[in-house]
Design a protein around this motif. Structure first.
Motif, PDB file in Angstrom:
ATOM      1  N   ASN A   9     -11.667  32.860  79.182  1.00  0.00           N
ATOM      2  CA  ASN A   9     -10.396  32.994  78.839  1.00  0.00           C
ATOM      3  C   ASN A   9      -9.686  31.998  79.596  1.00  0.00           C
ATOM      4  O   ASN A   9     -10.280  31.323  80.585  1.00  0.00           O
ATOM      5  N   ARG A  11      -6.498  28.483  79.546  1.00  0.00           N
ATOM      6  CA  ARG A  11      -6.440  27.559  79.146  1.00  0.00           C
ATOM      7  C   ARG A  11      -6.693  25.699  80.270  1.00  0.00           C
ATOM      8  O   ARG A  11      -6.779  25.953  81.761  1.00  0.00           O
ATOM      9  N   LYS A  69     -11.009  27.017  75.315  1.00  0.00           N
ATOM     10  CA  LYS A  69      -9.580  26.927  76.526  1.00  0.00           C
ATOM     11  C   LYS A  69      -8.619  25.687  75.784  1.00  0.00           C
ATOM     12  O   LYS A  69      -7.359  26.424  75.911  1.00  0.00           O
ATOM     13  N   HIS A  72      -6.469  27.819  73.108  1.00  0.00           N
ATOM     14  CA  HIS A  72      -5.675  28.404  73.958  1.00  0.00           C
ATOM     15  C   HIS A  72      -4.420  27.941  74.705  1.00  0.00           C
ATOM     16  O   HIS A  72      -3.173  27.867  74.894  1.00  0.00           O
ATOM     17  N   ASP A  75      -1.752  27.212  71.911  1.00  0.00           N
ATOM     18  CA  ASP A  75      -1.324  28.673  71.750  1.00  0.00           C
ATOM     19  C   ASP A  75      -1.854  29.484  70.729  1.00  0.00           C
ATOM     20  O   ASP A  75      -1.089  29.525  69.267  1.00  0.00           O
ATOM     21  N   MET A  77      -5.338  31.529  68.128  1.00  0.00           N
ATOM     22  CA  MET A  77      -6.327  32.130  69.188  1.00  0.00           C
ATOM     23  C   MET A  77      -7.735  31.339  68.766  1.00  0.00           C
ATOM     24  O   MET A  77      -7.870  30.435  68.310  1.00  0.00           O
ATOM     25  N   TRP A  78      -9.046  32.467  68.974  1.00  0.00           N
ATOM     26  CA  TRP A  78     -10.221  31.608  69.074  1.00  0.00           C
ATOM     27  C   TRP A  78     -10.760  31.679  67.542  1.00  0.00           C
ATOM     28  O   TRP A  78     -11.652  30.312  67.713  1.00  0.00           O
ATOM     29  N   LYS A 102       0.958  32.537  75.620  1.00  0.00           N
ATOM     30  CA  LYS A 102       0.466  34.166  75.927  1.00  0.00           C
ATOM     31  C   LYS A 102      -0.918  33.641  76.694  1.00  0.00           C
ATOM     32  O   LYS A 102      -1.800  35.089  76.270  1.00  0.00           O
ATOM     33  N   TYR A 103      -1.801  32.985  76.820  1.00  0.00           N
ATOM     34  CA  TYR A 103      -2.948  32.672  77.156  1.00  0.00           C
ATOM     35  C   TYR A 103      -3.147  31.997  78.517  1.00  0.00           C
ATOM     36  O   TYR A 103      -4.082  32.312  79.440  1.00  0.00           O
TER      37      TYR A 103
END
Length: 117
Positions: A9, A11, A69, A72, A75, A77-78, A102-103
């Motif tokens: 989770n 950045r 990360k 992220h 911006d 997604m994984w 958002k991360y």
């Protein structure tokens, strides 16, 4: 440090990515080499094999966490991790989203959407 290496989770900056990626690889390589040498000296090579396998799995986890990360930070997604080339380019060379996304907050400490140069 443990949060950066093992949690997916948040950045991180490019400099942090490079530092932790190279650092963790070197540390695990030295540890596996040392344990392998010790295993040879006591004539139990299976110990070196097991430690090497555990270190390899740890390195994969750490690299995934670092790449995710960095995604992220852009911006993204994984799931982009499955694209063959793009995550490496993002992680290694592209700057992140300025300001929060958002991360999480900017790892550079930026608060706005625009950056003064």
């Amino acid at each position: 440090m443990m949060q950066t290496l093992f949690n997916m989770n948040g950045r991180i900056r490019r400099s942090t990515f490079w530092l932790y990626s190279i650092g963790s690889s070197v540390v695990l390589l030295i540890a596996v080499f040392a344990v392998g040498m010790l295993a040879q000296m006591i004539n139990l090579p299976i110990i070196g094999l097991v430690v090497g396998l555990v270190a390899y799995i740890a390195l994969i986890w750490i690299e995934l966490a670092l790449y995710i990360k960095r995604l992220h930070d852009k911006d993204m997604m994984w799931g982009w991790i499955f694209c063959p080339i793009y995550p490496a380019i993002v992680a290694m060379f592209l700057d992140g989203t300025p300001g929060p996304n958002k991360y999480g907050p900017s790892p550079k400490g930026l608060t706005g959407a625009t950056v003064a140069t």
